[in-house]
Design a protein around this motif. Structure first.
Motif, mmCIF file in Angstrom:
data_model
loop_
_atom_site.group_PDB
_atom_site.id
_atom_site.type_symbol
_atom_site.label_atom_id
_atom_site.label_comp_id
_atom_site.label_asym_id
_atom_site.label_seq_id
_atom_site.Cartn_x
_atom_site.Cartn_y
_atom_site.Cartn_z
ATOM 1 N N ASP A 1 0.860 -1.198 0.000
ATOM 2 C CA ASP A 1 0.000 0.000 0.000
ATOM 3 C C ASP A 1 0.889 1.239 0.000
ATOM 4 O O ASP A 1 1.701 1.416 0.923
ATOM 5 C CB ASP A 1 -0.878 -0.066 1.259
ATOM 6 C CG ASP A 1 -1.938 1.017 1.348
ATOM 7 O OD1 ASP A 1 -2.139 1.758 0.372
ATOM 8 O OD2 ASP A 1 -2.569 1.102 2.432
ATOM 9 N N HIS B 1 -2.038 2.078 9.260
ATOM 10 C CA HIS B 1 -2.644 0.828 9.723
ATOM 11 C C HIS B 1 -1.686 -0.338 9.580
ATOM 12 O O HIS B 1 -0.822 -0.335 8.677
ATOM 13 C CB HIS B 1 -3.906 0.551 8.904
ATOM 14 C CG HIS B 1 -3.683 0.672 7.418
ATOM 15 N ND1 HIS B 1 -3.336 -0.403 6.631
ATOM 16 C CD2 HIS B 1 -3.699 1.751 6.577
ATOM 17 C CE1 HIS B 1 -3.182 0.005 5.378
ATOM 18 N NE2 HIS B 1 -3.383 1.317 5.306
ATOM 19 N N HIS C 1 -6.432 -3.674 6.068
ATOM 20 C CA HIS C 1 -6.366 -2.786 7.226
ATOM 21 C C HIS C 1 -6.494 -3.618 8.490
ATOM 22 O O HIS C 1 -7.560 -4.140 8.782
ATOM 23 C CB HIS C 1 -7.478 -1.733 7.176
ATOM 24 C CG HIS C 1 -7.368 -0.804 5.999
ATOM 25 N ND1 HIS C 1 -8.200 -0.868 4.915
ATOM 26 C CD2 HIS C 1 -6.500 0.206 5.746
ATOM 27 C CE1 HIS C 1 -7.859 0.076 4.035
ATOM 28 N NE2 HIS C 1 -6.823 0.733 4.512
ATOM 29 N N THR D 1 1.557 0.864 7.802
ATOM 30 C CA THR D 1 1.757 2.026 6.945
ATOM 31 C C THR D 1 1.867 3.279 7.809
ATOM 32 O O THR D 1 1.331 3.349 8.917
ATOM 33 C CB THR D 1 0.593 2.238 5.964
ATOM 34 O OG1 THR D 1 -0.551 2.702 6.677
ATOM 35 C CG2 THR D 1 0.250 0.953 5.215
ATOM 36 N N GLU E 1 0.943 7.255 6.684
ATOM 37 C CA GLU E 1 0.324 7.917 5.525
ATOM 38 C C GLU E 1 -0.303 9.252 5.911
ATOM 39 O O GLU E 1 -1.513 9.441 5.804
ATOM 40 C CB GLU E 1 -0.708 6.997 4.874
ATOM 41 C CG GLU E 1 -1.702 6.332 5.815
ATOM 42 C CD GLU E 1 -2.631 5.365 5.064
ATOM 43 O OE1 GLU E 1 -3.384 5.850 4.205
ATOM 44 O OE2 GLU E 1 -2.604 4.153 5.329
ATOM 45 N N GLU F 1 2.351 7.944 1.360
ATOM 46 C CA GLU F 1 2.212 6.698 2.147
ATOM 47 C C GLU F 1 3.265 5.674 1.784
ATOM 48 O O GLU F 1 3.574 5.476 0.598
ATOM 49 C CB GLU F 1 0.827 6.075 1.895
ATOM 50 C CG GLU F 1 0.640 4.702 2.545
ATOM 51 C CD GLU F 1 -0.749 4.118 2.350
ATOM 52 O OE1 GLU F 1 -1.415 4.434 1.354
ATOM 53 O OE2 GLU F 1 -1.143 3.317 3.225
#
Ligand code: MF3
Ligand code: CO
Ligand code: CO
Length: 264
Positions: A109, A172, A179, A203, A205, A236
């Motif tokens: 991500d 997350h 998530h 992550t 972000e 991110e």
């Protein structure tokens, strides 16, 4: 619930997924030009993920109501979760493209900011400071550091530049689940929050606004915009906590931060 610790086999899959997500951002750059629609960018990314990478775009049909596209495109005062559509990009627009690829069951991500033509000095500064917020957070990641340390450094740096930090959306945990725990908020107090452990993946972000921090969701139930219509920026990365620091699983070659940071 606490964060999951990834096995070496899972970490290898996270590396692969992260690399693919970063490659989508590399690929799409040359297509972000005046006159293109975000729907066209979505189709290019979708086809690349599916046909070239053999992956799955995680946003497509994610959530409730199901997200209708394969990437998020958040233009100007859109904070996040912008839905690609038929509006053409115009000179001076800034946008975040957020890509999540699933490969072999694991998620990568990542998002970055793009500019169309020549952005204003103000927009350029917001974009730069937001990336610095992300980097300052990443530089703190190592075993024993706590999530509040990360939030604090991001919040402090944003406020120093008279920007605000969006509080309703956060980083997350990530892995086989898009998530998962923990929530990684971009504000906080040092020495608070969950302690980082090797093998954790999450992550960072940050969403940073030029105006006030407040957001609202449009009637499409996804698009998040600044209440005061001020510009917003976001960057991110997906990270792995290593024994000595951090590995940026979605690192790109165009970055000024190293892919692996070793604090020992
Ligand atoms: N990629 C976003 C994130 O960073 C989540 C997008 S969910 C979607 O967590 F459904 F809007 F795609
Ligand atoms: Co994310
Ligand atoms: Co994302």
């Amino acid at each position: 619930m606490a964060a999951t610790i990834k096995t070496p086999e899972e970490i290898e899959k996270m590396r692969v997924a992260g690399k693919l997500a970063s490659e989508v951002l590399n690929m799409i750059g040359e297509h972000v030009v005046k006159g293109v629609t975000t729907e066209q960018l979505d189709k290019i990314c979708h086809d690349y993920i599916v046909n070239v990478q053999g992956g799955i775009p995680a946003p497509l049909n994610y959530g409730n109501p199901p997200f209708p596209k394969s990437i998020c495109t958040s233009v100007n005062h859109v904070i996040c979760h912008g839905i690609p559509g038929d509006k053409k990009l115009k000179d001076g627009d800034i946008l975040n493209i957020d890509v999540t690829v699933i490969k072999d069951g694991y998620h990568g991500d990542t998002s970055k900011m793009f500019v169309v033509g020549k952005p204003s000095i103000l927009a350029e500064r917001l974009i730069r400071v937001t990336q610095e917020c992300l980097y300052k957070g990443i530089e703190l990641v190592k075993p024993g550091a706590r999530l509040g340390d990360i939030g604090h450094v991001i919040e402090t740096y944003a406020h120093k530049h008279n920007y605000s930090v969006v509080q309703e959306y956060c980083g997350h945990g990530i892995g086989a689940v898009f998530h998962e725990d923990p929530q990684v908020v971009h504000y906080g107090k040092p020495n608070t929050g969950e302690e980082l452990v090797p093998g954790m993946c999450f992550t960072i972000e940050p969403m940073i606004n030029a105006g006030k921090r407040y957001s609202k969701i449009l009637p499409d139930n996804w698009t998040v915009v600044t209440k005061d219509r001020s510009l917003s920026a976001q960057w991110e990365h997906t990270l792995l906590v290593t024994e000595t620091g951090v590995e940026i699983l979605t690192h790109r070659d165009d970055e000024t931060i190293d892919r692996i940071i070793n604090h020992s």
